[in-house]
Design a protein around this motif. Structure first.
Motif, mmCIF file in Angstrom:
data_model
loop_
_atom_site.group_PDB
_atom_site.id
_atom_site.type_symbol
_atom_site.label_atom_id
_atom_site.label_comp_id
_atom_site.label_asym_id
_atom_site.label_seq_id
_atom_site.Cartn_x
_atom_site.Cartn_y
_atom_site.Cartn_z
ATOM 1 N N ILE A 1 95.042 -39.626 96.769
ATOM 2 C CA ILE A 1 96.110 -39.079 95.862
ATOM 3 C C ILE A 1 95.579 -36.907 95.058
ATOM 4 N N PHE A 2 94.263 -37.264 94.680
ATOM 5 C CA PHE A 2 94.341 -35.574 94.605
ATOM 6 C C PHE A 2 94.336 -34.424 96.034
ATOM 7 N N GLY B 1 105.405 -38.367 92.832
ATOM 8 C CA GLY B 1 105.348 -39.099 91.904
ATOM 9 C C GLY B 1 105.596 -40.647 91.197
ATOM 10 N N GLN B 2 106.053 -41.193 92.165
ATOM 11 C CA GLN B 2 105.550 -43.383 92.123
ATOM 12 C C GLN B 2 104.372 -43.258 92.333
ATOM 13 N N PHE C 1 111.190 -30.755 101.568
ATOM 14 C CA PHE C 1 110.377 -30.295 100.176
ATOM 15 C C PHE C 1 110.021 -32.258 99.765
ATOM 16 N N PHE C 2 111.053 -32.066 99.051
ATOM 17 C CA PHE C 2 111.431 -33.552 98.080
ATOM 18 C C PHE C 2 111.721 -34.264 99.093
ATOM 19 N N GLU C 3 112.172 -34.664 100.978
ATOM 20 C CA GLU C 3 111.839 -35.693 101.608
ATOM 21 C C GLU C 3 110.982 -36.077 101.903
ATOM 22 N N GLU C 4 109.895 -34.764 102.160
ATOM 23 C CA GLU C 4 108.261 -35.071 101.925
ATOM 24 C C GLU C 4 107.451 -35.210 101.245
ATOM 25 N N MET C 5 107.742 -34.391 100.294
ATOM 26 C CA MET C 5 106.590 -34.796 98.878
ATOM 27 C C MET C 5 107.394 -35.561 97.735
ATOM 28 N N ALA D 1 109.028 -35.050 86.332
ATOM 29 C CA ALA D 1 110.112 -35.072 86.111
ATOM 30 C C ALA D 1 111.244 -33.811 85.695
ATOM 31 N N GLN D 2 110.050 -32.760 85.450
ATOM 32 C CA GLN D 2 110.761 -31.722 85.662
ATOM 33 C C GLN D 2 111.446 -30.945 87.185
#
Length: 151
Positions: free
Chosen positions: A119-120, A89-90, A81-85, A56-57
């Motif tokens: 996931i890890f 969170g979901q 980064f936001f597009e790739e990763m 969230a942060q």
């Protein structure tokens, strides 16, 4: 203190918890035993709480502010980064929900191992990339902006 100091501490805590879960995955009988599965479910709940706050942060505050900063290099790294990763969170939330109880882990320990590894690994990749590539730029941009305001 840098803007990313708390986020880095959260990364460190997540790495420790993942390491504890991985130790249970490698132990025998580990997660095949009720105690091991229960311990894994407790650690997963702890990790989930930490990551909810952390994502969230980052995803609602840090990334958007960096993308809107007007600083081309930092904004581009944050956007990439936001597009790739950004969907981690979901993906993590779905994983945690599937494996939220010891019973779910006991019913399919191989599935839990397999999904945990995926996931890890994605989480470790995000942590490494943010610590090494994004956060230094974010801290430098903030330091520069602060010095400009002070001038």
């Amino acid at each position: 203190m840098s803007r990313t100091a708390n986020l880095r501490r959260q990364h460190d805590a997540a790495v420790i918890i993942v390491g504890e879960i991985n130790n249970l995955l490698l132990a025998r009988p580990g997660i095949e035993a009720r105690d091991g599965a229960f311990q894994a479910s407790l650690l997963l709940a702890k990790l989930t709480g930490l990551l909810r706050i952390h994502f969230a942060q980052e995803d609602r505050q840090l990334y958007p502010s960096l993308m809107a900063s007007g600083r081309g290099g930092v904004a581009e790294i944050a956007r990439r980064f936001f597009e790739e990763m950004g969907d981690l969170g979901q993906a993590y939330g779905a994983f945690a929900q599937r494996w939220e109880s010891a019973t779910q882990i006991l019913n399919d320990p191989r599935g839990f191992r397999r999904e945990s590894k995926v996931i890890f690994t994605a989480l470790a990749d995000r942590i490494t990339r943010e610590n090494e590539q994004l956060y230094p730029h974010a801290d430098a941009a903030i330091d520069t902006d602060a010095s400009l305001r002070a001038a």
